[in-house]
Design a protein around this motif. Structure first.
Motif, PDB file in Angstrom:
ATOM      1  N   GLY A  75      25.215  13.629  18.534  1.00  0.00           N
ATOM      2  CA  GLY A  75      25.083  13.961  19.953  1.00  0.00           C
ATOM      3  C   GLY A  75      24.970  15.451  20.214  1.00  0.00           C
ATOM      4  O   GLY A  75      25.118  15.905  21.346  1.00  0.00           O
ATOM      5  N   THR A  76      24.736  16.237  19.163  1.00  0.00           N
ATOM      6  CA  THR A  76      24.609  17.681  19.337  1.00  0.00           C
ATOM      7  C   THR A  76      23.637  18.201  18.272  1.00  0.00           C
ATOM      8  O   THR A  76      22.825  17.439  17.753  1.00  0.00           O
ATOM      9  N   PHE A  77      23.729  19.498  17.941  1.00  0.00           N
ATOM     10  CA  PHE A  77      22.834  20.008  16.912  1.00  0.00           C
ATOM     11  C   PHE A  77      23.598  20.272  15.623  1.00  0.00           C
ATOM     12  O   PHE A  77      24.822  20.431  15.631  1.00  0.00           O
ATOM     13  N   VAL A  78      22.863  20.301  14.537  1.00  0.00           N
ATOM     14  CA  VAL A  78      23.441  20.753  13.270  1.00  0.00           C
ATOM     15  C   VAL A  78      22.503  21.799  12.692  1.00  0.00           C
ATOM     16  O   VAL A  78      21.285  21.682  12.789  1.00  0.00           O
ATOM     17  N   ARG A  79      23.094  22.850  12.150  1.00  0.00           N
ATOM     18  CA  ARG A  79      22.310  23.878  11.468  1.00  0.00           C
ATOM     19  C   ARG A  79      23.018  24.203  10.154  1.00  0.00           C
ATOM     20  O   ARG A  79      24.239  24.414  10.143  1.00  0.00           O
ATOM     21  N   ILE A  80      22.233  24.246   9.105  1.00  0.00           N
ATOM     22  CA  ILE A  80      22.815  24.517   7.787  1.00  0.00           C
ATOM     23  C   ILE A  80      22.095  25.707   7.159  1.00  0.00           C
ATOM     24  O   ILE A  80      20.867  25.771   7.182  1.00  0.00           O
ATOM     25  N   VAL A  81      22.866  26.624   6.636  1.00  0.00           N
ATOM     26  CA  VAL A  81      22.289  27.762   5.912  1.00  0.00           C
ATOM     27  C   VAL A  81      22.814  27.696   4.480  1.00  0.00           C
ATOM     28  O   VAL A  81      24.030  27.598   4.271  1.00  0.00           O
ATOM     29  N   ALA A  82      21.902  27.698   3.513  1.00  0.00           N
ATOM     30  CA  ALA A  82      22.327  27.627   2.113  1.00  0.00           C
ATOM     31  C   ALA A  82      21.971  28.925   1.400  1.00  0.00           C
ATOM     32  O   ALA A  82      20.897  29.485   1.604  1.00  0.00           O
ATOM     33  N   VAL A  83      22.898  29.366   0.565  1.00  0.00           N
ATOM     34  CA  VAL A  83      22.643  30.527  -0.288  1.00  0.00           C
ATOM     35  C   VAL A  83      22.683  30.013  -1.732  1.00  0.00           C
ATOM     36  O   VAL A  83      23.631  29.319  -2.117  1.00  0.00           O
ATOM     37  N   ALA A  84      21.631  30.304  -2.489  1.00  0.00           N
ATOM     38  CA  ALA A  84      21.551  29.796  -3.861  1.00  0.00           C
ATOM     39  C   ALA A  84      20.734  30.771  -4.705  1.00  0.00           C
ATOM     40  O   ALA A  84      20.174  31.730  -4.187  1.00  0.00           O
ATOM     41  N   MET A  85      20.667  30.477  -6.004  1.00  0.00           N
ATOM     42  CA  MET A  85      19.910  31.362  -6.887  1.00  0.00           C
ATOM     43  C   MET A  85      18.420  31.022  -6.870  1.00  0.00           C
ATOM     44  O   MET A  85      17.608  31.780  -7.379  1.00  0.00           O
ATOM     45  N   ASN A  86      18.074  29.858  -6.343  1.00  0.00           N
ATOM     46  CA  ASN A  86      16.651  29.552  -6.148  1.00  0.00           C
ATOM     47  C   ASN A  86      16.480  28.578  -4.979  1.00  0.00           C
ATOM     48  O   ASN A  86      17.431  27.920  -4.546  1.00  0.00           O
ATOM     49  N   GLU A  87      15.240  28.489  -4.519  1.00  0.00           N
ATOM     50  CA  GLU A  87      14.933  27.716  -3.318  1.00  0.00           C
ATOM     51  C   GLU A  87      15.172  26.221  -3.496  1.00  0.00           C
ATOM     52  O   GLU A  87      15.614  25.529  -2.579  1.00  0.00           O
ATOM     53  N   GLN A  88      14.879  25.768  -4.717  1.00  0.00           N
ATOM     54  CA  GLN A  88      15.024  24.336  -4.984  1.00  0.00           C
ATOM     55  C   GLN A  88      16.481  23.880  -4.774  1.00  0.00           C
ATOM     56  O   GLN A  88      16.748  22.873  -4.126  1.00  0.00           O
ATOM     57  N   VAL A  89      17.413  24.672  -5.319  1.00  0.00           N
ATOM     58  CA  VAL A  89      18.842  24.334  -5.176  1.00  0.00           C
ATOM     59  C   VAL A  89      19.250  24.433  -3.702  1.00  0.00           C
ATOM     60  O   VAL A  89      19.953  23.574  -3.178  1.00  0.00           O
ATOM     61  N   ALA A  90      18.769  25.474  -3.025  1.00  0.00           N
ATOM     62  CA  ALA A  90      19.123  25.642  -1.608  1.00  0.00           C
ATOM     63  C   ALA A  90      18.618  24.446  -0.793  1.00  0.00           C
ATOM     64  O   ALA A  90      19.363  23.871   0.017  1.00  0.00           O
ATOM     65  N   ASP A  91      17.352  24.049  -1.028  1.00  0.00           N
ATOM     66  CA  ASP A  91      16.773  22.910  -0.294  1.00  0.00           C
ATOM     67  C   ASP A  91      17.561  21.633  -0.547  1.00  0.00           C
ATOM     68  O   ASP A  91      17.859  20.874   0.369  1.00  0.00           O
ATOM     69  N   LYS A  92      17.888  21.425  -1.811  1.00  0.00           N
ATOM     70  CA  LYS A  92      18.612  20.211  -2.197  1.00  0.00           C
ATOM     71  C   LYS A  92      19.996  20.190  -1.519  1.00  0.00           C
ATOM     72  O   LYS A  92      20.438  19.157  -1.014  1.00  0.00           O
ATOM     73  N   SER A  93      20.648  21.344  -1.500  1.00  0.00           N
ATOM     74  CA  SER A  93      21.998  21.367  -0.917  1.00  0.00           C
ATOM     75  C   SER A  93      21.929  21.129   0.598  1.00  0.00           C
ATOM     76  O   SER A  93      22.809  20.478   1.171  1.00  0.00           O
ATOM     77  N   ILE A  94      20.882  21.611   1.228  1.00  0.00           N
ATOM     78  CA  ILE A  94      20.719  21.351   2.670  1.00  0.00           C
ATOM     79  C   ILE A  94      20.485  19.858   2.907  1.00  0.00           C
ATOM     80  O   ILE A  94      21.090  19.248   3.790  1.00  0.00           O
ATOM     81  N   GLN A  95      19.645  19.287   2.058  1.00  0.00           N
ATOM     82  CA  GLN A  95      19.344  17.857   2.219  1.00  0.00           C
ATOM     83  C   GLN A  95      20.605  16.987   2.049  1.00  0.00           C
ATOM     84  O   GLN A  95      20.878  16.099   2.857  1.00  0.00           O
ATOM     85  N   THR A  96      21.418  17.300   1.017  1.00  0.00           N
ATOM     86  CA  THR A  96      22.626  16.484   0.801  1.00  0.00           C
ATOM     87  C   THR A  96      23.629  16.695   1.937  1.00  0.00           C
ATOM     88  O   THR A  96      24.330  15.765   2.333  1.00  0.00           O
ATOM     89  N   ALA A  97      23.654  17.914   2.469  1.00  0.00           N
ATOM     90  CA  ALA A  97      24.565  18.185   3.584  1.00  0.00           C
ATOM     91  C   ALA A  97      24.151  17.376   4.820  1.00  0.00           C
ATOM     92  O   ALA A  97      24.993  16.764   5.486  1.00  0.00           O
ATOM     93  N   PHE A  98      22.843  17.329   5.095  1.00  0.00           N
ATOM     94  CA  PHE A  98      22.359  16.528   6.225  1.00  0.00           C
ATOM     95  C   PHE A  98      22.705  15.054   6.041  1.00  0.00           C
ATOM     96  O   PHE A  98      23.081  14.367   6.981  1.00  0.00           O
ATOM     97  N   GLU A  99      22.538  14.594   4.812  1.00  0.00           N
ATOM     98  CA  GLU A  99      22.840  13.181   4.539  1.00  0.00           C
ATOM     99  C   GLU A  99      24.292  12.868   4.874  1.00  0.00           C
ATOM    100  O   GLU A  99      24.605  11.813   5.428  1.00  0.00           O
ATOM    101  N   GLN A 100      25.184  13.795   4.553  1.00  0.00           N
ATOM    102  CA  GLN A 100      26.601  13.594   4.858  1.00  0.00           C
ATOM    103  C   GLN A 100      26.826  13.516   6.374  1.00  0.00           C
ATOM    104  O   GLN A 100      27.587  12.691   6.859  1.00  0.00           O
ATOM    105  N   CYS A 101      26.161  14.406   7.117  1.00  0.00           N
ATOM    106  CA  CYS A 101      26.308  14.403   8.590  1.00  0.00           C
ATOM    107  C   CYS A 101      25.843  13.065   9.154  1.00  0.00           C
ATOM    108  O   CYS A 101      26.492  12.473  10.026  1.00  0.00           O
ATOM    109  N   GLN A 102      24.712  12.600   8.626  1.00  0.00           N
ATOM    110  CA  GLN A 102      24.134  11.344   9.099  1.00  0.00           C
ATOM    111  C   GLN A 102      25.066  10.185   8.794  1.00  0.00           C
ATOM    112  O   GLN A 102      25.289   9.298   9.617  1.00  0.00           O
ATOM    113  N   LEU A 103      25.646  10.229   7.579  1.00  0.00           N
ATOM    114  CA  LEU A 103      26.566   9.178   7.154  1.00  0.00           C
ATOM    115  C   LEU A 103      27.770   9.095   8.095  1.00  0.00           C
ATOM    116  O   LEU A 103      28.158   8.022   8.560  1.00  0.00           O
TER     117      LEU A 103
END
Ligand code: AMP
Ligand code: MG
Length: 354
Positions: free
Chosen positions: A50-78
């Motif tokens: 019912g509101t917004f979510v924003r996630i900022v990831a810091v990682a050593m490469n983009e792939q890890v950052a993207d993956k961590s954002i995706q898993t974080a969103f999945e948790q919010c959805q769950l």
């Protein structure tokens, strides 16, 4: 879109734009002990709970950052799918329909949140109480019909409230509601839980730092974005939001490996018969709580910060500060209502203020 849906959509947009002003994410520029080749990926704003979510990831490469954002969103959805009271097929909605007839088996996440909620009810002597749902429903209806609830309606709704009537069985992982018409509302605690789960998911995915922001409640961990020494957020000045405009920043807070949650009458409210009512209910009266304009709690876990911010809003300055002073590694910043907007803090809060 039917009328109700469009009203809800408008409400979401208004509250999102309000809340966007509540927390303004920035970082302090200084030397950092973290690897300088790290990168940042910012998810931007999406909708959840019912509101917004924003996630900022810091990682050593983009792939890890993207993956961590995706898993974080999945948790919010769950968490949203389990604990939303707007979704008729959520676990919470099923529990609300059935648990007064017989004990209902629930999943571990929901059980964990209910256990925590009861703990915060005990700590706050009932100021925080997820069984407040029947009273919240009455106020939601009042906002829809633009007419205040009657004393008789309030009295009836209040007779269904009381965390002592919420019965958990840890061995069987079941919940029972002792009184017919009893319902649970996790609006004061589920966002915090989702933030913690999203943070853990990011850490497990290899992010070396991150920020999860759901509706202005935030947890930051590890490395801040490149070139910055710490995660920082701005606490909105509640005095400047009357015209639904994003307010100016009142305090800048340094946050490293902590969570922060703000409850306030300027963040979400209902307009009934021309008057503004906070969405937080004083459990003693069933009326909208008006003792404090804004309560910010900083704690290790977002679930604690979220529940305690709601609790202290109801408890008021004196009792609220007493409670937070007793809880280790937890601080609070309170702002009294108009016209004074007086700031009161716990003794250790200054260490977070820049
Ligand atoms: P928050 O924004 O975290 O303070 O949560 C506010 C939400 O918590 C409201 O919209 C209600 O859904 C719910 N709520 C209202 N009053 C209470 C209360 N006294 N205890 C627990 N939850 C509450
Ligand atoms: Mg809360």
């Amino acid at each position: 879109m039917n009328k109700k849906k469009s009203r809800i959509a408008v409400e979401i947009i208004i509250s999102a734009s309000l809340i966007l002003g509540v927390y303004f994410f920035t970082t302090a520029k200084t030397k950092s002990p973290w690897p300088s080749r790290r990168i940042t990926v910012d998810s931007g704003h999406r909708q959840t709970m019912g509101t917004f979510v924003r996630i900022v990831a810091v990682a050593m490469n983009e792939q890890v950052a993207d993956k961590s954002i995706q898993t974080a969103f999945e948790q919010c959805q769950l968490v949203d799918n389990l604990m939303s009271d707007y979704k008729p097929d959520s676990e919470l909605s099923r529990l609300n329909r059935e648990a007064h007839k017989s004990a209902v088996k629930i999943t571990k996440p929901t059980f964990e949140v209910l256990q925590k909620a009861i703990r915060f009810s005990e700590l706050s002597e009932g100021a925080f109480d997820i069984t407040i749902a029947p009273v919240v429903a009455l106020w939601r209806k009042a906002a829809d019909t633009n007419s205040l609830p009657t004393d008789a309606q309030l009295q009836l709704a209040r007779s269904k409230v009381g965390y002592q009537k919420l019965i958990l069985n840890q061995d069987k992982m079941t919940v029972r509601l002792a009184v017919k018409g009893m319902k649970l509302d996790l609006g004061g605690i589920a966002k915090g839980y989702a933030i913690d789960k999203a943070t853990e998911a990011m850490q497990a995915s290899g992010a070396i730092g991150g920020m999860v922001d759901i509706g202005g409640d935030i947890r930051c961990f590890g490395a801040p974005p490149p070139g910055k020494k710490t995660w920082m957020i701005g606490l909105q000045d509640p005095t400047l939001t009357d015209k639904l405009a994003p307010g100016k920043i009142l305090l800048r807070l340094k946050l490293t490996d902590v969570a922060i949650a703000t409850s306030g009458d300027y963040r979400r409210f209902a307009l009934i018969e021309g008057k503004r009512y906070s969405h937080i209910i004083d459990t003693k009266t069933g009326l909208s709580s008006d003792q404090l304009s804004s309560v910010t709690v900083i704690s290790d876990k977002a679930i604690d910060a979220d529940a305690l911010a709601t609790a202290v809003t109801v408890m008021g300055t004196e009792k609220g500060l007493d409670l937070i002073e007793k809880i280790p590694q937890t601080e609070a910043i309170l702002i009294s209502p108009a016209p004074d907007y007086k700031i009161t803090k716990t003794t250790g809060a200054d260490k977070y203020i820049k």
